[in-house]
Scaffold this motif. Structure first.
Motif, mmCIF file in Angstrom:
data_model
loop_
_atom_site.group_PDB
_atom_site.id
_atom_site.type_symbol
_atom_site.label_atom_id
_atom_site.label_comp_id
_atom_site.label_asym_id
_atom_site.label_seq_id
_atom_site.Cartn_x
_atom_site.Cartn_y
_atom_site.Cartn_z
ATOM 1 N N LEU A 104 7.333 3.960 7.500
ATOM 2 C CA LEU A 104 6.407 3.016 6.952
ATOM 3 C C LEU A 104 5.727 3.252 5.933
ATOM 4 C CD1 LEU A 104 5.341 0.257 7.941
ATOM 5 C CD2 LEU A 104 3.779 1.269 9.310
ATOM 6 N N PHE A 105 5.168 4.317 5.630
ATOM 7 C CA PHE A 105 4.239 4.521 4.520
ATOM 8 C C PHE A 105 5.144 4.615 3.297
ATOM 9 C CE2 PHE A 105 1.417 6.150 7.979
ATOM 10 C CZ PHE A 105 0.315 5.468 7.966
ATOM 11 N N ALA A 106 6.316 5.349 3.495
ATOM 12 C CA ALA A 106 6.877 5.587 2.159
ATOM 13 C C ALA A 106 7.540 4.056 1.745
ATOM 14 C CB ALA A 106 8.251 6.467 2.699
ATOM 15 N N ILE A 107 7.996 3.178 2.616
ATOM 16 C CA ILE A 107 8.282 1.895 2.202
ATOM 17 C C ILE A 107 7.622 1.344 1.183
ATOM 18 C CG2 ILE A 107 9.003 -0.480 2.938
ATOM 19 C CD1 ILE A 107 10.126 0.726 5.417
ATOM 20 N N ASN A 108 6.316 1.215 1.162
ATOM 21 C CA ASN A 108 5.440 0.596 0.308
ATOM 22 C C ASN A 108 5.509 1.281 -1.166
ATOM 23 O OD1 ASN A 108 4.696 -1.402 1.982
ATOM 24 N ND2 ASN A 108 2.935 -0.256 2.878
ATOM 25 N N ILE A 109 5.543 2.729 -0.965
ATOM 26 C CA ILE A 109 5.583 3.473 -2.343
ATOM 27 C C ILE A 109 6.838 3.276 -2.780
ATOM 28 C CG2 ILE A 109 5.595 5.764 -3.052
ATOM 29 C CD1 ILE A 109 3.921 6.549 -0.849
ATOM 30 N N GLY A 169 20.340 1.557 -2.963
ATOM 31 C CA GLY A 169 19.812 3.000 -3.519
ATOM 32 C C GLY A 169 18.287 3.362 -3.341
ATOM 33 N N ALA A 170 17.599 2.181 -3.046
ATOM 34 C CA ALA A 170 16.052 2.572 -2.626
ATOM 35 C C ALA A 170 15.883 2.848 -1.238
ATOM 36 C CB ALA A 170 15.210 1.267 -3.274
ATOM 37 N N PHE A 171 16.361 2.045 -0.304
ATOM 38 C CA PHE A 171 16.248 2.218 1.175
ATOM 39 C C PHE A 171 17.275 2.698 2.030
ATOM 40 C CE2 PHE A 171 13.645 -1.071 -0.563
ATOM 41 C CZ PHE A 171 12.463 -0.964 -0.196
ATOM 42 N N ILE A 172 18.515 2.881 1.513
ATOM 43 C CA ILE A 172 19.512 3.626 2.375
ATOM 44 C C ILE A 172 20.300 4.957 1.744
ATOM 45 C CG2 ILE A 172 21.918 3.110 3.255
ATOM 46 C CD1 ILE A 172 21.263 -0.065 3.055
ATOM 47 N N SER A 173 20.617 4.814 0.588
ATOM 48 C CA SER A 173 21.201 6.119 0.037
ATOM 49 C C SER A 173 21.342 5.777 -1.458
ATOM 50 C CB SER A 173 22.641 6.413 0.546
ATOM 51 O OG SER A 173 23.263 7.363 -0.171
ATOM 52 N N SER A 174 21.215 7.124 -2.218
ATOM 53 C CA SER A 174 20.814 6.960 -3.667
ATOM 54 C C SER A 174 22.453 6.984 -3.979
ATOM 55 C CB SER A 174 20.307 8.238 -4.225
ATOM 56 O OG SER A 174 20.764 9.540 -3.740
#
Length: 316
Positions: free
Chosen positions: A113-118, A40-45
């Motif tokens: 890349l920046f969004a991943i940390n958030i 849900g967080a990294f691929i699809s909600s």
């Protein structure tokens, strides 16, 4: 539940919880949670894309790398006979992506890349909330059955000096049983798995994020836990603040009927100072209640004594 994200191979490490009729069922529930949260967080909600069959395939494919590894942090049998598991799972988002694509589902990795940390921080907070919800459910059930009761009755006394109206003084002692020890142990182990470590606290503050502390005292030993959400602390405090209502979950029988009436009481405080939460131990007195049972002489003649049972036990 907590998570750390790594850009290399896009892996996430989640601390997740699960419940089930068996230890294995609880483990499967926790692993399912790990997969769904990473997805849900990294691929699809749209987690409904992950149907039961796909999730089952992923859970059983540890060797294939979707779930690269997991460590069980806590495995406990709950008072109702079910099992609760807290585990740390390493999920490969990259291989999870390939796995889902191999099933013919078109997906797109969310964020750069920046969004991943958030997103890691957001996932941390959401994951913690889910784990706390399960903890509160388990604590609520445990506290409802954490007491044994004893009742004492004194000699009847005339209410008005005549022989018509009488009172029988009653006293109920509420004693903590082994379930209170389970509750304290399960709460501290779960919070220990969720808490931010010292270096994480520093990192979290550098991101201008607040850290919310809760202190649990068990057998005189105080442990501090750093959580990500104020609501996590609030929910634990709310269940603890229902302590008095848990101690009152009993019914008194007089043989001929159920004893009614208002009673006075003295209740042990679980929040004696500041923000600390104190857990009593097995055998501690949780509360004492006393009241006068008003009876006629005719009723007293039919009574053989008083019995007390947990409120859920309706046998006469």
């Amino acid at each position: 539940n907590t998570v750390n994200a790594q850009e290399a191979d896009k892996t996430v490490t989640l601390v997740v919880t699960g419940q089930g009729k068996t230890p294995d069922e609880a483990k499967q529930s926790a692993l399912r949670s790990a997969i769904e949260q990473a997805f849900g967080a990294f691929i699809s909600s749209k987690t409904e894309i992950l149907n039961d069959k796909l999730v089952a395939e992923q859970i059983t494919s540890v060797a294939n790398g979707n779930i690269q590894s997991f460590d069980i942090l806590n495995e406990s049998q709950l008072p109702d006979g079910r099992w609760g598991v807290t585990l740390k799972a390493l999920v490969s988002v990259s291989k999870l992506t390939s796995f889902v694509e191999s099933k013919g589902i078109a997906i797109e990795i969310k964020g750069g890349l920046f969004a991943i940390n958030i997103k890691q921080q957001i996932l941390n907070e959401q994951a913690e909330s889910q784990a706390i919800e399960q903890l509160i459910e388990i604590m609520d059930q445990s506290l409802k059955s954490s007491f044994d009761y004893t009742i004492k009755s004194s000699e009847p006394k005339s209410l008005d000096g005549s022989n018509n109206s009488w009172i029988i003084p009653l006293q109920v002692d509420v004693i903590c049983n082994k379930n209170i020890s389970f509750c304290a142990d399960y709460a501290t182990k779960t919070l220990a798995a969720l808490t931010l470590k010292d270096d994480e606290v520093v990192t979290y503050k550098s991101l201008n994020k607040k850290v919310y502390w809760i202190v649990i005292v068990v057998k005189g030993d105080a442990q501090s836990f750093a959580l990500r959400n104020q609501t996590s602390v609030d929910k634990i405090i709310r269940v603890i603040d229902r302590w008095e209502s848990y101690t009152k979950l009993f019914t008194v029988y007089a043989g001929i009927d159920t004893v009614r009436g208002e009673w006075n009481g003295s209740v042990l405080s679980l929040r004696p100072k500041g923000g600390s939460i104190y857990f009593p131990a097995l055998g501690d007195n949780a509360a004492t209640y006393w009241w006068d049972d008003k009876r006629t002489l005719s009723q007293i003649e039919q009574m053989t004594g008083y019995t007390i049972r947990p409120a859920g036990d309706n046998k006469n």
